[in-house]
Motif scaffolding. Structure first.
Motif, PDB file in Angstrom:
ATOM      1  N   ALA A   1       0.821  -1.215   0.000  1.00 52.06           N
ATOM      2  CA  ALA A   1       0.000   0.000   0.000  1.00 52.06           C
ATOM      3  C   ALA A   1       0.855   1.265   0.000  1.00 52.06           C
ATOM      4  N   CYS A   2       2.188   1.089   0.066  1.00 54.20           N
ATOM      5  CA  CYS A   2       3.072   2.239   0.273  1.00 54.20           C
ATOM      6  C   CYS A   2       3.950   2.588  -0.920  1.00 54.20           C
ATOM      7  N   TYR A   3       3.905   1.765  -1.962  1.00 54.95           N
ATOM      8  CA  TYR A   3       4.703   2.079  -3.163  1.00 54.95           C
ATOM      9  C   TYR A   3       4.041   1.370  -4.347  1.00 54.95           C
ATOM     10  N   PRO A   4       4.313   1.812  -5.583  1.00 53.03           N
ATOM     11  CA  PRO A   4       3.728   1.168  -6.759  1.00 53.03           C
ATOM     12  C   PRO A   4       4.382  -0.179  -7.053  1.00 53.03           C
ATOM     13  N   VAL A   5       3.727  -1.261  -6.684  1.00 47.64           N
ATOM     14  CA  VAL A   5       4.270  -2.604  -6.889  1.00 47.64           C
ATOM     15  C   VAL A   5       4.345  -2.897  -8.384  1.00 47.64           C
ATOM     16  N   GLU A   6       5.483  -3.443  -8.816  1.00 50.55           N
ATOM     17  CA  GLU A   6       5.670  -3.790 -10.222  1.00 50.55           C
ATOM     18  C   GLU A   6       5.676  -5.310 -10.396  1.00 50.55           C
ATOM     19  N   PRO A   7       5.301  -5.805 -11.582  1.00 48.22           N
ATOM     20  CA  PRO A   7       5.385  -7.249 -11.829  1.00 48.22           C
ATOM     21  C   PRO A   7       6.807  -7.748 -11.597  1.00 48.22           C
ATOM     22  N   GLY A   8       6.942  -8.860 -10.907  1.00 48.83           N
ATOM     23  CA  GLY A   8       8.260  -9.408 -10.633  1.00 48.83           C
ATOM     24  C   GLY A   8       8.880  -8.941  -9.335  1.00 48.83           C
ATOM     25  N   ASP A   9       8.179  -8.074  -8.586  1.00 42.83           N
ATOM     26  CA  ASP A   9       8.675  -7.636  -7.288  1.00 42.83           C
ATOM     27  C   ASP A   9       8.523  -8.753  -6.257  1.00 42.83           C
ATOM     28  N   ILE A  10       9.447  -8.799  -5.305  1.00 39.85           N
ATOM     29  CA  ILE A  10       9.339  -9.709  -4.163  1.00 39.85           C
ATOM     30  C   ILE A  10       9.908  -9.003  -2.935  1.00 39.85           C
ATOM     31  N   GLY A  11       9.215  -9.118  -1.822  1.00 44.89           N
ATOM     32  CA  GLY A  11       9.680  -8.517  -0.583  1.00 44.89           C
ATOM     33  C   GLY A  11      10.601  -9.469   0.160  1.00 44.89           C
ATOM     34  N   MET A  12      11.493  -8.909   0.982  1.00 45.64           N
ATOM     35  CA  MET A  12      12.455  -9.733   1.700  1.00 45.64           C
ATOM     36  C   MET A  12      12.779  -9.129   3.063  1.00 45.64           C
ATOM     37  N   HIS A  13      12.870  -9.998   4.069  1.00 47.96           N
ATOM     38  CA  HIS A  13      13.404  -9.634   5.382  1.00 47.96           C
ATOM     39  C   HIS A  13      14.569 -10.586   5.659  1.00 47.96           C
ATOM     40  N   LEU A  14      15.638 -10.073   6.244  1.00 46.61           N
ATOM     41  CA  LEU A  14      16.812 -10.900   6.511  1.00 46.61           C
ATOM     42  C   LEU A  14      17.334 -10.603   7.905  1.00 46.61           C
ATOM     43  N   LEU A  15      17.433 -11.656   8.744  1.00 44.41           N
ATOM     44  CA  LEU A  15      18.000 -11.547  10.080  1.00 44.41           C
ATOM     45  C   LEU A  15      19.249 -12.421  10.130  1.00 44.41           C
ATOM     46  N   LEU A  16      20.399 -11.812  10.395  1.00 48.04           N
ATOM     47  CA  LEU A  16      21.650 -12.560  10.457  1.00 48.04           C
ATOM     48  C   LEU A  16      21.824 -13.170  11.843  1.00 48.04           C
ATOM     49  N   ALA A  17      22.380 -14.365  11.889  1.00 46.06           N
ATOM     50  CA  ALA A  17      22.662 -15.010  13.165  1.00 46.06           C
ATOM     51  C   ALA A  17      23.700 -14.196  13.925  1.00 46.06           C
ATOM     52  N   PRO A  18      23.592 -14.161  15.245  1.00 45.77           N
ATOM     53  CA  PRO A  18      24.610 -13.440  16.022  1.00 45.77           C
ATOM     54  C   PRO A  18      25.956 -14.144  15.954  1.00 45.77           C
ATOM     55  N   ALA A  19      27.001 -13.365  16.042  1.00 46.48           N
ATOM     56  CA  ALA A  19      28.349 -13.940  16.068  1.00 46.48           C
ATOM     57  C   ALA A  19      28.575 -14.654  17.394  1.00 46.48           C
ATOM     58  N   GLU A  20      29.373 -15.700  17.362  1.00 51.27           N
ATOM     59  CA  GLU A  20      29.757 -16.371  18.601  1.00 51.27           C
ATOM     60  C   GLU A  20      30.748 -15.488  19.361  1.00 51.27           C
ATOM     61  N   PRO A  21      30.826 -15.630  20.695  1.00 57.97           N
ATOM     62  CA  PRO A  21      31.770 -14.815  21.464  1.00 57.97           C
ATOM     63  C   PRO A  21      33.195 -14.930  20.911  1.00 57.97           C
ATOM     64  N   GLY A  22      33.802 -13.783  20.629  1.00 59.95           N
ATOM     65  CA  GLY A  22      35.165 -13.768  20.121  1.00 59.95           C
ATOM     66  C   GLY A  22      35.294 -14.045  18.641  1.00 59.95           C
ATOM     67  N   GLU A  23      34.186 -14.290  17.971  1.00 64.18           N
ATOM     68  CA  GLU A  23      34.221 -14.625  16.541  1.00 64.18           C
ATOM     69  C   GLU A  23      34.324 -13.369  15.696  1.00 64.18           C
TER      70      GLU A  23
END
Length: 202
Positions: free
Chosen positions: A98-120
């Motif tokens: 509802a917030c932008y003009p969606v175009e054919p072929g668009d796909i939304g994405m969310h990405l959460l990276l795993a936390p680093a291990e201590p000292g990594e």
């Protein structure tokens, strides 16, 4: 070291030069809930919007997502170790549509990276995962453009997407969603876009 995820089928597997092998596995809400709960409960994941939720609630949210044809969740595994959480969605079936003009072929994405291990130390970690994620989302799913909507206050994510070649779009206000299975508060977001041409030249 044995790979606890080896028996799970991947929708995408890619050897990224100088980084390692990344596998994209459909999320298993029951098997992965404990891991995800640890990730989303950390202060660094505050913008993911699940701080304070119980492990049971996290499992329920992803079990509900599994029933949808428009939203999908994946566990990213690097060389046998969990490395991140990827979610994709159809923008027209999401509040961002509802917030932008969606175009054919668009796909939304969310990405959460795993936390680093201590000292990594993880030089090139984000870039390495981004190579595999972009290849899966744009080439594997045959899409023309990725849209992301990080919170305007999430400066790290906004800068990360810019480094990956995303073009900054407008700032928008995503409306509140209040449904029986999903509640999302209003969100001030910075839209950004990555086209297949920019990422892969085709």
């Amino acid at each position: 070291m044995s790979d606890p995820y080896a028996s799970r089928p991947a929708v995408h597997e890619q050897k990224v030069d100088g980084f390692g092998t990344v596998r994209v596995l459909p999320l298993d809400p029951a098997a992965d809930a404990s891991l995800l709960h640890r990730w989303v409960s950390e202060e660094r994941a505050v913008f993911w919007g699940m701080n304070g939720l119980t492990e049971q609630r996290v499992r329920e949210i992803y079990a509900h997502m599994e029933t949808l044809g428009t939203h999908h969740a994946y566990l990213l595994v690097k060389d046998g170790a969990p490395a991140g959480l990827l979610q994709t969605y159809e923008p027209e079936a999401d509040r961002v549509g509802a917030c932008y003009p969606v175009e054919p072929g668009d796909i939304g994405m969310h990405l959460l990276l795993a936390p680093a291990e201590p000292g990594e130390t993880r030089s090139g970690w984000t870039a390495g995962l981004a190579v595999a994620v972009s290849a899966y989302v744009l080439l594997g799913l045959d899409r023309r453009r990725i849209v992301v909507d990080p919170d305007v206050a999430n400066e790290k994510a906004i800068a990360r997407f810019a480094r990956q070649g995303f073009t900054t779009g407008p700032r928008v206000v995503l409306p509140e969603v209040d449904l029986p299975d999903v509640y999302l508060p209003q969100k001030h977001a910075q839209l950004a876009f990555l086209t297949r041409e920019v990422a892969f030249g085709r």
